[in-house]
Design an enzyme around this catalytic site. Structure first.
Site, PDB file in Angstrom:
ATOM      1  N   ASN A 280      -2.007   0.221   6.677  1.00 19.42           N
ATOM      2  CA  ASN A 280      -1.499  -1.029   7.257  1.00 19.42           C
ATOM      3  C   ASN A 280      -0.607  -1.813   6.292  1.00 19.42           C
ATOM      4  OD1 ASN A 280      -3.513  -1.984   5.611  1.00 19.42           O
ATOM      5  ND2 ASN A 280      -4.551  -3.197   7.164  1.00 19.42           N
TER       6      ASN A 280
ATOM      7  N   TYR B 272     -12.367  -2.239  -3.901  1.00 21.51           N
ATOM      8  CA  TYR B 272     -12.876  -2.352  -2.523  1.00 21.51           C
ATOM      9  C   TYR B 272     -14.402  -2.268  -2.448  1.00 21.51           C
ATOM     10  CZ  TYR B 272      -8.320  -2.263  -0.160  1.00 21.51           C
ATOM     11  OH  TYR B 272      -7.080  -2.595   0.327  1.00 21.51           O
TER      12      TYR B 272
ATOM     13  N   LYS C  45       0.824  -1.226   0.000  1.00 26.94           N
ATOM     14  CA  LYS C  45       0.000   0.000   0.000  1.00 26.94           C
ATOM     15  C   LYS C  45       0.855   1.272   0.000  1.00 26.94           C
ATOM     16  CE  LYS C  45      -3.948  -2.203   2.314  1.00 26.94           C
ATOM     17  NZ  LYS C  45      -4.984  -2.041   3.355  1.00 26.94           N
TER      18      LYS C  45
ATOM     19  N   HIS D  14      -2.258  -5.431   1.630  1.00 23.65           N
ATOM     20  CA  HIS D  14      -3.552  -6.108   1.502  1.00 23.65           C
ATOM     21  C   HIS D  14      -3.266  -7.528   1.036  1.00 23.65           C
ATOM     22  CE1 HIS D  14      -7.589  -7.192   0.177  1.00 23.65           C
ATOM     23  NE2 HIS D  14      -7.008  -7.673  -0.908  1.00 23.65           N
TER      24      HIS D  14
HETATM   25  P1  CMP Z   1      -7.451  -4.591   3.657  1.00 20.40           P
HETATM   26  O1  CMP Z   1      -6.960  -5.973   3.901  1.00 20.40           O
HETATM   27  O2  CMP Z   1      -6.842  -3.872   2.513  1.00 20.40           O
HETATM   28  O3  CMP Z   1      -9.032  -4.607   3.461  1.00 20.40           O
HETATM   29  C1  CMP Z   1      -9.832  -3.486   3.734  1.00 20.40           C
HETATM   30  C2  CMP Z   1      -9.086  -2.391   4.416  1.00 20.40           C
HETATM   31  O4  CMP Z   1      -9.852  -1.412   5.056  1.00 20.40           O
HETATM   32  C3  CMP Z   1      -8.250  -2.980   5.524  1.00 20.40           C
HETATM   33  O5  CMP Z   1      -7.178  -3.737   4.980  1.00 20.40           O
HETATM   34  C4  CMP Z   1      -7.849  -1.736   6.297  1.00 20.40           C
HETATM   35  O6  CMP Z   1      -6.637  -1.175   5.861  1.00 20.40           O
HETATM   36  C5  CMP Z   1      -8.964  -0.741   5.958  1.00 20.40           C
HETATM   37  N1  CMP Z   1      -9.662  -0.265   7.137  1.00 20.40           N
HETATM   38  C6  CMP Z   1      -9.737   1.010   7.541  1.00 20.40           C
HETATM   39  N2  CMP Z   1     -10.450   1.128   8.655  1.00 20.40           N
HETATM   40  C7  CMP Z   1     -10.862  -0.120   8.990  1.00 20.40           C
HETATM   41  C8  CMP Z   1     -11.642  -0.655  10.059  1.00 20.40           C
HETATM   42  N3  CMP Z   1     -12.145   0.118  11.008  1.00 20.40           N
HETATM   43  N4  CMP Z   1     -11.850  -1.984  10.078  1.00 20.40           N
HETATM   44  C9  CMP Z   1     -11.333  -2.792   9.106  1.00 20.40           C
HETATM   45  N5  CMP Z   1     -10.596  -2.330   8.067  1.00 20.40           N
HETATM   46  C10 CMP Z   1     -10.339  -1.013   8.022  1.00 20.40           C
END
Ligand code: CMP
Length: 140
Positions: free
Chosen positions: A114, A51, A11, A117
């Site tokens: 984070n 998404y 990311k 993904h």
């Molecule tokens: P990812 O695995 O990319 O899938 C969806 C993304 O939403 C997740 O990682 C997080 O980076 C993002 N995200 C942001 N806020 C939240 C939240 N409160 N709960 C879960 N995912 C979140």
């Protein structure tokens, strides 16, 4: 023995901090092979579509803003039980809950920024890989 492919995205928080190589080392050290990889600047439409499953979630708008805030690196990772294995290597979505040694524990800045993904099921892996890659770009 189940050989699987899964989609990974490094990311914008990680590409900004020049962590692509450090993250790839985690995958390779733990037995996953990077069999396709490309660096992309996603458009808003592309990120929204990727998404779409989270469209109704309160964080959807901010998530899309974040994912287009800089380059990402889309990858296909291959290995035994690659979907689950990649999720173990990444660690919990929220870095505060991630285990020691995982990518998110070491590198993530927040639940949103984070660093990586990874597909959450084999079915989604197939769809997500097809979203980013054509067959001739995947070289196992
Ligand atoms: P990812 O695995 O990319 O899938 C969806 C993304 O939403 C997740 O990682 C997080 O980076 C993002 N995200 C942001 N806020 C939240 C939240 N409160 N709960 C879960 N995912 C979140």
């Amino acid at each position: 023995m189940t050989l699987e492919n899964t989609l990974s995205i490094i990311k914008p928080d990680a590409t900004r901090r020049n962590l692509t190589g450090a993250i790839n080392a985690k995958f390779e050290e733990q037995g996953l092979r990077i069999i396709a990889q490309k660096r992309l600047q996603l458009t808003r439409t592309q990120a929204e579509k990727f998404y779409e499953v989270h469209k109704e979630r309160p964080f959807y708008g901010e998530l899309v803003d974040f994912m287009i805030s800089g380059p990402v690196v889309a990858q296909v990772l291959s290995g035994e039980n690659a979907v689950l294995k990649n999720r173990e290597i990444m660690g919990e979505t929220n870095p505060a809950n991630a285990a020691d040694g995982t990518i998110r524990k070491e590198f993530a800045e927040s639940i949103e920024a984070n660093s990586v993904h990874g597909s959450d099921s084999l079915e989604n892996a197939v769809n997500e890989i097809n979203y980013f890659f054509s067959g001739i770009e995947i070289v196992g």
